[in-house]
Structures are given as C-alpha cells and as structure tokens.
Design a protein around this motif. Structure first.
Motif, PDB file in Angstrom:
ATOM      1  N   MET A 188       0.818  -1.210   0.000  1.00 42.24           N
ATOM      2  CA  MET A 188       0.000   0.000   0.000  1.00 42.24           C
ATOM      3  C   MET A 188       0.851   1.260   0.000  1.00 42.24           C
ATOM      4  O   MET A 188       0.483   2.283  -0.593  1.00 42.24           O
ATOM      5  N   ALA A 189       1.996   1.219   0.667  1.00 44.48           N
ATOM      6  CA  ALA A 189       2.905   2.370   0.630  1.00 44.48           C
ATOM      7  C   ALA A 189       3.427   2.575  -0.785  1.00 44.48           C
ATOM      8  O   ALA A 189       3.571   3.719  -1.251  1.00 44.48           O
ATOM      9  N   SER A 190       3.694   1.471  -1.483  1.00 46.81           N
ATOM     10  CA  SER A 190       4.117   1.558  -2.885  1.00 46.81           C
ATOM     11  C   SER A 190       3.021   2.171  -3.742  1.00 46.81           C
ATOM     12  O   SER A 190       3.292   2.992  -4.629  1.00 46.81           O
ATOM     13  N   PHE A 191       1.774   1.768  -3.468  1.00 48.64           N
ATOM     14  CA  PHE A 191       0.639   2.332  -4.206  1.00 48.64           C
ATOM     15  C   PHE A 191       0.515   3.837  -3.942  1.00 48.64           C
ATOM     16  O   PHE A 191       0.205   4.611  -4.849  1.00 48.64           O
ATOM     17  N   ARG A 192       0.742   4.225  -2.676  1.00 48.36           N
ATOM     18  CA  ARG A 192       0.553   5.630  -2.286  1.00 48.36           C
ATOM     19  C   ARG A 192       1.516   6.571  -2.996  1.00 48.36           C
ATOM     20  O   ARG A 192       1.214   7.756  -3.162  1.00 48.36           O
ATOM     21  N   VAL A 193       2.678   6.063  -3.388  1.00 46.56           N
ATOM     22  CA  VAL A 193       3.675   6.921  -4.047  1.00 46.56           C
ATOM     23  C   VAL A 193       3.838   6.564  -5.525  1.00 46.56           C
ATOM     24  O   VAL A 193       4.740   7.070  -6.187  1.00 46.56           O
ATOM     25  N   ALA A 194       2.969   5.687  -6.026  1.00 47.66           N
ATOM     26  CA  ALA A 194       3.076   5.251  -7.421  1.00 47.66           C
ATOM     27  C   ALA A 194       2.680   6.373  -8.372  1.00 47.66           C
ATOM     28  O   ALA A 194       1.877   7.249  -8.029  1.00 47.66           O
ATOM     29  N   PRO A 195       3.225   6.365  -9.594  1.00 48.02           N
ATOM     30  CA  PRO A 195       2.864   7.384 -10.581  1.00 48.02           C
ATOM     31  C   PRO A 195       1.487   7.154 -11.211  1.00 48.02           C
ATOM     32  O   PRO A 195       0.989   8.007 -11.944  1.00 48.02           O
ATOM     33  N   VAL A 196       0.874   6.009 -10.931  1.00 43.19           N
ATOM     34  CA  VAL A 196      -0.445   5.679 -11.491  1.00 43.19           C
ATOM     35  C   VAL A 196      -1.532   6.168 -10.539  1.00 43.19           C
ATOM     36  O   VAL A 196      -1.569   5.765  -9.370  1.00 43.19           O
TER      37      VAL A 196
ATOM     38  N   CYS B 251       1.726   1.274   6.468  1.00 37.44           N
ATOM     39  CA  CYS B 251       1.777   1.992   5.203  1.00 37.44           C
ATOM     40  C   CYS B 251       2.158   3.450   5.418  1.00 37.44           C
ATOM     41  O   CYS B 251       3.049   3.981   4.723  1.00 37.44           O
ATOM     42  N   GLU B 252       1.511   4.101   6.359  1.00 40.80           N
ATOM     43  CA  GLU B 252       1.800   5.516   6.605  1.00 40.80           C
ATOM     44  C   GLU B 252       3.187   5.725   7.190  1.00 40.80           C
ATOM     45  O   GLU B 252       3.845   6.726   6.910  1.00 40.80           O
ATOM     46  N   VAL B 253       3.637   4.786   8.011  1.00 37.68           N
ATOM     47  CA  VAL B 253       4.997   4.879   8.547  1.00 37.68           C
ATOM     48  C   VAL B 253       6.009   4.787   7.416  1.00 37.68           C
ATOM     49  O   VAL B 253       6.964   5.579   7.331  1.00 37.68           O
ATOM     50  N   LEU B 254       5.812   3.812   6.529  1.00 37.38           N
ATOM     51  CA  LEU B 254       6.729   3.651   5.398  1.00 37.38           C
ATOM     52  C   LEU B 254       6.666   4.852   4.460  1.00 37.38           C
ATOM     53  O   LEU B 254       7.701   5.304   3.943  1.00 37.38           O
ATOM     54  N   ARG B 255       5.475   5.377   4.241  1.00 35.98           N
ATOM     55  CA  ARG B 255       5.341   6.529   3.353  1.00 35.98           C
ATOM     56  C   ARG B 255       6.066   7.744   3.931  1.00 35.98           C
ATOM     57  O   ARG B 255       6.701   8.506   3.184  1.00 35.98           O
ATOM     58  N   SER B 256       5.972   7.910   5.249  1.00 32.87           N
ATOM     59  CA  SER B 256       6.697   9.026   5.857  1.00 32.87           C
ATOM     60  C   SER B 256       8.196   8.834   5.709  1.00 32.87           C
ATOM     61  O   SER B 256       8.946   9.800   5.525  1.00 32.87           O
ATOM     62  N   GLY B 257       8.659   7.578   5.783  1.00 30.75           N
ATOM     63  CA  GLY B 257      10.079   7.301   5.577  1.00 30.75           C
ATOM     64  C   GLY B 257      10.504   7.569   4.144  1.00 30.75           C
ATOM     65  O   GLY B 257      11.596   8.102   3.899  1.00 30.75           O
ATOM     66  N   ILE B 258       9.633   7.204   3.207  1.00 31.94           N
ATOM     67  CA  ILE B 258       9.929   7.455   1.787  1.00 31.94           C
ATOM     68  C   ILE B 258      10.075   8.952   1.535  1.00 31.94           C
ATOM     69  O   ILE B 258      10.938   9.395   0.768  1.00 31.94           O
ATOM     70  N   ASN B 259       9.246   9.750   2.208  1.00 34.68           N
ATOM     71  CA  ASN B 259       9.289  11.200   2.008  1.00 34.68           C
ATOM     72  C   ASN B 259      10.562  11.833   2.566  1.00 34.68           C
ATOM     73  O   ASN B 259      10.871  12.984   2.235  1.00 34.68           O
ATOM     74  N   THR B 260      11.273  11.107   3.441  1.00 34.32           N
ATOM     75  CA  THR B 260      12.529  11.644   3.981  1.00 34.32           C
ATOM     76  C   THR B 260      13.704  11.434   3.032  1.00 34.32           C
ATOM     77  O   THR B 260      14.755  12.048   3.219  1.00 34.32           O
ATOM     78  N   VAL B 261      13.525  10.551   2.054  1.00 37.34           N
ATOM     79  CA  VAL B 261      14.602  10.293   1.089  1.00 37.34           C
ATOM     80  C   VAL B 261      14.636  11.436   0.080  1.00 37.34           C
ATOM     81  O   VAL B 261      13.609  11.766  -0.517  1.00 37.34           O
TER      82      VAL B 261
END
Length: 214
Positions: A36-44, A100-110
């Motif tokens: 779901m984290a992958s979906f949240r940041v996907a280009p689709v 999912c939200e934890v991972l998404r917040s981590g992705i946003n730090t990159v």
C-alpha cells in the motif's frame, strides 16, 4: 504463584496463541503495508487512489468492528476459515494501514534526487522504489514500525472475544475455577510484557545496527 503454577498449561496455550497471532498478523501487516505504501507513491493515479482508500477506511474503523466484519461478513461470501485465521486477517489488515503511513513518511525523507538519479539510469519505478528508496527509508522508520507492532500485540487481546485462543482469554476459565481475578490479570500482564519487551528488544537491535544515526 499458585495461580500460575496450577494453570501453567492454560497460560502457556494462551501465551503461544498470542505469540502466533502477533507473528502471523505482523507478517501480513508488513507485506500489505509495503504494497500500500508503494501504491501511495506510485505514478499511477488509480493505484494512489486505492492506497489512499485502504488507509483512510482502515485507520478510521474501530478494530472490534473490523473483527465483526471479517468473522461475520466473509462467510456470507462463502469464505469459511478457522477463527484464528480470521483474527490474523483482521489484525494484519488493520495494522497494515499504519505500517503503510509509517513507510510513506520514511519514503518522504529520502531526497528526491535519489529517485531522479535512479530513473536517469533507466531504472523502472519498481526498481527505484525497492532498490534505492525503500532501503534508505526503512532505516529511518525502524522505531515507529516497532511501536506499531507492539500495538498489534496488545490489540490481539480482542481476538479472545471471537473464540480464538490467546492470553487475555485465559481469565474466563480461571475466574470460573475461583482463582483470584487480581492475580489472574497480573500473570496475564506479565505475559504481554514479555511479548512487548521482546519486540522492543528486536527493533532496538535493528535500529542499533541499521538505523539512521542521530
């Protein structure tokens, strides 16, 4: 001590039941949370919408209500499973929204430049996410993931109300046998303490070896 020593087998079954629920539901939550984290940041756009809907619905649904929906709803569609598996599904899906939200917040730090550099080398979105972004993001989200899984272990107590063998449910049998309710819950609390401290120690080890230095 008599409450524990006289009913060690009962406590043991409940303890192992909670451990199994925690392990299986944690694995499901981590897998679904990653997806779901992958979906949240996907280009689709459709995938982003699906990820957003998953998180919004599950984070705003009481866990007890989700248990009822799984246990009573899925059999109406012909899906009849053991109660323990229903509990794993409910706990895993519910917790996956928070993972999912934890991972998404981590992705946003990159830094965005990391992803742009990967794409400039011809890497696909999946390759960029799994090979470049997520390894860096994971290092920064080890502590919150640990806290989320500790919450999952404690939330597993709800499963006892749905005929699932777990630690909190042992109090019913012990109460019927006339044991002190206070000491019954003291030893139940000790069992949960062992589980949560074990999870905490595991993630402390992971943070020490792979976490971001602060």
């Amino acid at each position: 001590m008599d409450v524990l020593t006289d009913n060690l087998t009962l406590y043991g079954k409940g303890f192992l039941g909670t451990v199994e629920l925690t392990v299986y539901a944690s694995l499901l939550a981590l897998v679904l949370g990653f997806v779901m984290a992958s979906f949240r940041v996907a280009p689709v756009r459709a995938l982003r919408a699906l990820g957003t809907a998953w998180v919004t619905v599950l984070r705003n649904t009481p866990l007890t209500l989700l248990f009822f929906a799984v246990v009573l709803g899925l059999p109406r569609f012909g899906l009849v499973l053991p109660f323990q598996l229903f509990a794993v599904l409910a706990l895993g899906c519910y917790t996956s929204a928070f993972i999912c939200e934890v991972l998404r917040s981590g992705i946003n730090t990159v830094p965005k430049g990391q992803g742009e550099a990967a794409r400039s080398l011809g890497m696909t979105f999946g390759q960029t996410l799994s090979g470049v972004v997520l390894p860096q993001a994971f290092r920064s989200v080890i502590p919150p993931i640990g806290s989320t899984l500790i919450a999952l272990a404690k939330n597993s107590a709800i499963a006892g109300a749905f005929s699932v063998t777990e630690l909190l449910g042992t109090y019913k049998s012990l109460n019927e046998m006339g044991y002190s309710i206070i000491w019954t819950f003291v030893w139940i609390a000790v069992g949960y303490l062992i589980i949560t401290l074990s999870i905490s120690a595991l993630f402390h080890f992971m943070e020490k070896h792979w976490g971001v230095a602060r």
